[in-house]
Design an enzyme around this catalytic site. Structure first.
Site, PDB file in Angstrom:
ATOM      1  N   ASN A  12      -6.629  -6.773  -8.261  1.00  0.00           N
ATOM      2  CA  ASN A  12      -7.640  -6.209  -7.366  1.00  0.00           C
ATOM      3  C   ASN A  12      -9.001  -6.411  -8.011  1.00  0.00           C
ATOM      4  O   ASN A  12      -9.204  -6.025  -9.166  1.00  0.00           O
ATOM      5  CB  ASN A  12      -7.439  -4.709  -7.166  1.00  0.00           C
ATOM      6  CG  ASN A  12      -6.445  -4.374  -6.079  1.00  0.00           C
ATOM      7  OD1 ASN A  12      -5.687  -3.437  -6.212  1.00  0.00           O
ATOM      8  ND2 ASN A  12      -6.437  -5.114  -4.994  1.00  0.00           N
ATOM      9  N   ASN A  65     -14.159   0.064   0.595  1.00  0.00           N
ATOM     10  CA  ASN A  65     -13.419  -1.163   0.817  1.00  0.00           C
ATOM     11  C   ASN A  65     -14.358  -2.264   1.301  1.00  0.00           C
ATOM     12  O   ASN A  65     -15.501  -2.004   1.699  1.00  0.00           O
ATOM     13  CB  ASN A  65     -12.315  -0.941   1.856  1.00  0.00           C
ATOM     14  CG  ASN A  65     -11.124  -0.207   1.283  1.00  0.00           C
ATOM     15  OD1 ASN A  65     -10.636  -0.537   0.209  1.00  0.00           O
ATOM     16  ND2 ASN A  65     -10.639   0.796   2.003  1.00  0.00           N
ATOM     17  N   CYS A  74      -8.623   4.725  -4.861  1.00  0.00           N
ATOM     18  CA  CYS A  74      -8.155   3.370  -5.147  1.00  0.00           C
ATOM     19  C   CYS A  74      -7.685   3.385  -6.594  1.00  0.00           C
ATOM     20  O   CYS A  74      -8.491   3.556  -7.511  1.00  0.00           O
ATOM     21  CB  CYS A  74      -9.274   2.350  -4.948  1.00  0.00           C
ATOM     22  SG  CYS A  74      -8.804   0.678  -5.461  1.00  0.00           S
ATOM     23  N   ASN A  76      -6.349   1.075  -8.758  1.00  0.00           N
ATOM     24  CA  ASN A  76      -6.836   0.046  -9.676  1.00  0.00           C
ATOM     25  C   ASN A  76      -8.348   0.117  -9.829  1.00  0.00           C
ATOM     26  O   ASN A  76      -8.898  -0.181 -10.894  1.00  0.00           O
ATOM     27  CB  ASN A  76      -6.400  -1.337  -9.189  1.00  0.00           C
ATOM     28  CG  ASN A  76      -4.921  -1.555  -9.405  1.00  0.00           C
ATOM     29  OD1 ASN A  76      -4.330  -1.015 -10.334  1.00  0.00           O
ATOM     30  ND2 ASN A  76      -4.297  -2.338  -8.527  1.00  0.00           N
ATOM     31  N   ASN A 179      -2.010   1.900   4.858  1.00  0.00           N
ATOM     32  CA  ASN A 179      -1.666   0.717   4.081  1.00  0.00           C
ATOM     33  C   ASN A 179      -0.173   0.459   4.261  1.00  0.00           C
ATOM     34  O   ASN A 179       0.590   1.364   4.619  1.00  0.00           O
ATOM     35  CB  ASN A 179      -1.970   0.946   2.602  1.00  0.00           C
ATOM     36  CG  ASN A 179      -3.436   1.252   2.352  1.00  0.00           C
ATOM     37  OD1 ASN A 179      -4.273   0.366   2.332  1.00  0.00           O
ATOM     38  ND2 ASN A 179      -3.760   2.538   2.182  1.00  0.00           N
ATOM     39  N   GLU A 197      -3.508  -4.251   2.640  1.00  0.00           N
ATOM     40  CA  GLU A 197      -4.435  -3.137   2.406  1.00  0.00           C
ATOM     41  C   GLU A 197      -5.364  -2.875   3.580  1.00  0.00           C
ATOM     42  O   GLU A 197      -6.053  -3.780   4.056  1.00  0.00           O
ATOM     43  CB  GLU A 197      -5.278  -3.400   1.151  1.00  0.00           C
ATOM     44  CG  GLU A 197      -4.542  -3.090  -0.143  1.00  0.00           C
ATOM     45  CD  GLU A 197      -5.498  -2.815  -1.289  1.00  0.00           C
ATOM     46  OE1 GLU A 197      -6.379  -1.949  -1.154  1.00  0.00           O
ATOM     47  OE2 GLU A 197      -5.346  -3.491  -2.330  1.00  0.00           O
ATOM     48  N   CYS A 207      -2.177  -3.309  -5.767  1.00  0.00           N
ATOM     49  CA  CYS A 207      -2.651  -2.059  -5.170  1.00  0.00           C
ATOM     50  C   CYS A 207      -2.082  -0.911  -5.994  1.00  0.00           C
ATOM     51  O   CYS A 207      -0.863  -0.698  -6.015  1.00  0.00           O
ATOM     52  CB  CYS A 207      -2.206  -1.939  -3.712  1.00  0.00           C
ATOM     53  SG  CYS A 207      -2.720  -0.396  -2.921  1.00  0.00           S
ATOM     54  N   GLY A 208      -2.967  -0.172  -6.672  1.00  0.00           N
ATOM     55  CA  GLY A 208      -2.509   0.902  -7.548  1.00  0.00           C
ATOM     56  C   GLY A 208      -1.861   2.047  -6.797  1.00  0.00           C
ATOM     57  O   GLY A 208      -0.777   2.519  -7.169  1.00  0.00           O
ATOM     58  N   THR A 209      -2.508   2.518  -5.730  1.00  0.00           N
ATOM     59  CA  THR A 209      -1.911   3.614  -4.953  1.00  0.00           C
ATOM     60  C   THR A 209      -0.639   3.145  -4.255  1.00  0.00           C
ATOM     61  O   THR A 209       0.282   3.937  -4.045  1.00  0.00           O
ATOM     62  CB  THR A 209      -2.909   4.159  -3.915  1.00  0.00           C
ATOM     63  OG1 THR A 209      -3.391   3.086  -3.091  1.00  0.00           O
ATOM     64  CG2 THR A 209      -4.074   4.863  -4.594  1.00  0.00           C
TER      65      THR A 209
END
Length: 271
Positions: A12, A65, A74, A76, A179, A197, A207-209
């Protein structure tokens, strides 16, 4: 000219700006982000992070975003902003910063950054949504932002963009949308993931989440245990730690590497 850093968190990529002097007013952040996140025409990124002053924490962030919409969280991006704040002398190696999803704590160790994320909420397995070809299961959880997690037969060949876009705009998640993560559970400590995303409106390299959402729903199905490695589309692995109490998940940490790509100054022609 506005100084910025370009950073990447496991694929990301983000534009980070020290905005403590208010160079970019809050009501202009959306249009600013839409312009600078254009690939090939400007800097290009998945989103923009503005660091501002906070009365109660080390700093406050605004994360937007690429479409200019502000998001609550977010993962990351949180890791990148923590390293940015440490390297800029805004915070120490251990810090807490303010987000729309609540305070987030982070620890920086070189390029590796670990963030304590908001506790997941709204977990629901086998949600009522029309299944599409290749789906094995479909679940939902909010990990700071909403995620639908779909376990699929063949992740590599799966039409992530086509189906991800359909899930993102499904009426069940209106008006904000969601997402969409598509996963393959390889073993009790490894998940492969691809993500569509919201706000980027495309598949992203990480995507961290989404990695947290994937680990949480897989654990809720008793298919993985903490810590869980999540391999992203970009090939890097994120590590998710958590404590599970029944169907509740607490002390959720997201860990992975970050990269400082370059530092620069935005010319007005980039806007």
């Amino acid at each position: 000219m506005i100084e910025f850093w370009k950073m990447s968190g496991s694929g990301n990529d983000f534009i980070l700006i020290d905005n403590r002097q208010g160079r970019v007013p809050e009501d202009e952040m959306g249009s600013f982000t839409r312009k600078v996140c254009r690939r090939r025409e400007s800097v290009g990124a998945d989103g923009t992070i503005f660091v501002s002053e906070s009365q109660n924490y080390d700093f406050r962030w605004h994360y937007l975003n690429a479409d200019g919409g502000e998001a609550e969280m977010c993962g990351n991006g949180a890791r990148c902003v923590a390293r940015f704040a440490f390297m800029k002398g805004i915070a120490g190696q251990k810090m807490t910063f303010q987000t729309l999803a609540g305070p987030v704590s982070a620890e920086v160790a070189g390029r590796m950054v670990k963030v304590l994320m908001p506790s997941p909420s709204g977990l629901e397995t086998d949600i009522d949504i029309q299944h599409k070809p290749g789906w094995k299961s479909v679940d939902f959880v909010n990990t700071g932002v909403p995620h639908v997690v779909v376990q699929v037969d063949n992740l590599e060949a799966h039409p992530v963009v086509e189906q991800g876009r359909a899930v993102r705009i499904d009426p069940s998640f209106s008006p904000a949308g969601t997402n969409a993560d598509f996963i393959n559970i390889v073993s009790s400590d490894l998940i492969e993931m691809r993500t569509y995303e919201r706000g980027v409106e495309d598949e992203t390299l990480a995507c961290g989440t989404g990695a947290i959402a994937s680990a949480v729903v897989a654990s809720a199905r008793d298919m993985v245990h903490s810590p869980v490695r999540v391999k992203t589309r970009g090939g890097e692995e994120l590590k998710i730690y958590f404590k599970k109490k029944g169907m509740l998940f607490e002390e959720v940490w997201l860990e992975g590497s970050t990269s400082l790509i370059y530092e620069g100054r935005l010319n007005e022609e980039a806007l």
